[in-house]
Design a protein around this motif. Structure first.
Motif, short mmCIF file in Angstrom:
data_model
loop_
_atom_site.label_atom_id
_atom_site.label_comp_id
_atom_site.label_asym_id
_atom_site.label_seq_id
_atom_site.Cartn_x
_atom_site.Cartn_y
_atom_site.Cartn_z
N ALA A 176 -4.72 80.76 3.13
CA ALA A 176 -5.31 79.85 4.12
C ALA A 176 -4.19 79.25 4.97
CB ALA A 176 -6.07 78.74 3.41
N ASP A 177 -4.42 79.12 6.26
CA ASP A 177 -3.43 78.48 7.13
C ASP A 177 -3.65 76.96 7.02
OD1 ASP A 177 -2.00 77.35 9.20
OD2 ASP A 177 -2.31 79.06 10.54
N LEU A 178 -2.85 76.32 6.17
CA LEU A 178 -3.11 74.92 5.84
C LEU A 178 -2.94 73.97 7.02
CD1 LEU A 178 -2.77 76.10 2.86
CD2 LEU A 178 -2.23 73.75 2.30
N GLU A 179 -1.96 74.29 7.88
CA GLU A 179 -1.73 73.40 9.02
C GLU A 179 -2.93 73.44 9.96
OE1 GLU A 179 2.63 73.32 9.78
OE2 GLU A 179 1.89 73.55 11.85
N HIS A 180 -3.38 74.66 10.24
CA HIS A 180 -4.51 74.84 11.15
C HIS A 180 -5.79 74.23 10.55
CE1 HIS A 180 -7.94 77.31 12.73
NE2 HIS A 180 -7.39 76.91 13.86
N LEU A 181 -6.04 74.55 9.29
CA LEU A 181 -7.29 74.12 8.67
C LEU A 181 -7.37 72.60 8.53
CD1 LEU A 181 -9.74 75.58 7.63
CD2 LEU A 181 -8.67 75.79 5.40
N GLN A 184 -7.80 71.02 12.04
CA GLN A 184 -9.15 71.20 12.55
C GLN A 184 -10.14 70.27 11.84
OE1 GLN A 184 -10.12 73.03 15.18
NE2 GLN A 184 -7.94 73.45 15.48
N ALA A 185 -9.97 70.17 10.51
CA ALA A 185 -10.88 69.33 9.71
C ALA A 185 -10.72 67.87 10.11
CB ALA A 185 -10.60 69.53 8.22
#
Ligand SMILES: Cc1ncc(COP(=O)(O)O)c(C=O)c1O
Length: 404
Positions: A176-181, A184-185
């Motif tokens: 999972a792309d943690l920075e992106h996710l 976004q959340a």
């Protein structure tokens, strides 16, 4: 027959022996004399000197312990350790990894909420979203953990309470792309819940994840002999969940907590050694003609190798691959292995294999199975602590046997 020192009295130390067995002699440790390993507080109940102090404790005005379903010193030591390792303030222990997922989801969601989940997530997590939360009017959407556009689209269009995910995923180790996710959340006002079991307590803490879940059954206990789970988060969030989780009643037993605490002493040694062996094994498997693809984030060929390298200090102990042929070849391969037992779970000292037929996902559609890369050739290995050369030789002989 006569016993020379037989004491026929029913009394001892001022009480009847029937009373004595329920009030045995107390053994106090002198203040300057400590046990190096913390004792197991194998007691459901704790008492204070009087009811005024008990009432004070129950009002939250003094420290202490009262009933082990809510708190226990043996559990507390493990809670503090795990929260520290994961880089958060607080931890709640429960009786299994699945209990940590169920309790967290039930506590954080209310009727009408929407949850973003992922096709590649652990089967029981999908079950909880689909069945249990569904029964209480919580809706969910499943997308692929690799599909950044879909993540943005769902979070942009649907008010969402939680984003529940894993990294690396099970069984094909997508990252999972943690920075992106997390970005976004946050933008959408959703909390992120990461089942961090595969990556371990020492990974991912620097990302703004709201809740970490762990199955302690895996790397924490490490020896495949005890179940446990942990919910780790900031103090305020844990306090908001504490009463719900305790009231659901999925308590961890103090003896289990002790065994997990003991397992944690060798956690880093085991995890690092198993990861190093997994990398070596993945590299060997990648050269085998009967293996179409190897999924291991430490391989340069893994589509998210760079992301894994940026996010994790190692690449995990799970190696999956796509075997030629179908279920029959997978069965023959798994049956021929000597040092890999056919079994569920991961993270123990012994190596394990799950052949394609047993990898599950019955709730997934054909399209979703393709997204999750579950095919009649998908095999999952969990690498243990055996000698790496023995494991590689075993895998080679089993491949030969499967295609003989
Ligand atoms: C990612 C993940 N989370 C949670 C669990 C559940 O853990 P437990 O078996 O302790 O309930 C598992 C078990 O395999 C798992 O792989």
């Amino acid at each position: 027959m006569r016993f020379p020192s037989f004491d026929a009295s029913t009394m001892v130390d001022g009480m009847d022996k029937k009373t004595r067995v329920n009030h045995p002699p107390a053994v106090a440790l002198p203040a300057d004399n400590r046990s190096l390993v913390a004792p197991i507080y194998q007691s459901v109940k704790f008492t204070f000197d009087d009811s005024a102090e008990t009432a004070k404790f129950l009002r939250g005005e003094r420290a202490g312990f009262f009933y082990s379903r809510s708190s226990n010193p043996t559990l507390r030591q493990l809670e503090l350790l795990l929260a520290e390792l994961q880089g958060r303030e607080e931890c709640l222990l429960v009786g299994s990894g699945v209990a940590s997922i169920a309790a967290c989801l039930l506590s954080l969601c209310r009727q009408g909420d929407h949850v973003l989940g992922f096709v590649e997530s652990y089967g029981p997590t999908r079950y909880l979203l689909q069945r249990l939360l569904g029964k209480f009017g919580v809706r969910h959407t499943l997308v692929s953990i690799e599909d950044r556009d879909a993540i943005e689209r769902v979070l942009g269009s649907e008010p969402t309470r939680l984003v529940v995910f894993e990294s690396p995923t099970n069984p094909v180790t997508k990252i999972a792309d943690l920075e992106h996710l997390t970005a976004q959340a946050r933008r959408a006002g959703a909390l992120t819940v990461l089942d961090n079991t595969f990556a371990g307590f020492h990974n991912h803490g620097r990302y703004p994840v709201d809740v970490f879940l762990h199955s302690l059954t895996k790397y924490a206990s490490g020896h495949g002999d005890v179940l446990g789970g942990a919910i780790i988060a900031g103090g305020e969030l844990i306090e908001s969940m504490r009463k719900d989780v305790v009231s659901l009643g999925p308590s961890l037993d103090p003896h289990a907590a002790f065994l997990i605490q003991r397992g944690m002493r060798t956690y880093f040694l085991r995890y690092e050694r198993q990861c190093a062996a997994a990398l070596e094994i993945a590299r060997c498997l990648a050269t085998e003609s009967r293996i179409r693809a190897v999924f291991y984030p430490g391989l340069e060929s893994h589509p998210q190798h760079a992301l894994a390298r940026a996010q994790m200090s190692e690449f995990g102990t799970i190696v999956s691959f796509e075997l030629d042929g179908g279920y029959a070849h997978g069965d023959r391969f798994a049956d021929a292995l000597e040092f890999f037992s056919i079994s569920a779970s991961v993270g123990s000292t012994e190596s394990l294999v799950m052949p394609p037929r047993l990898l599950g996902g019955p709730d997934l559609s054909a399209d979703q199975r393709q997204i999750a890369r579950l095919s009649p050739g998908t095999v999952r290995l969990s690498i243990g602590l055996e000698d790496t050369r023995d494991l590689i030789a075993d895998l080679r002989q089993a491949l030969a046997a499967a295609f003989a």
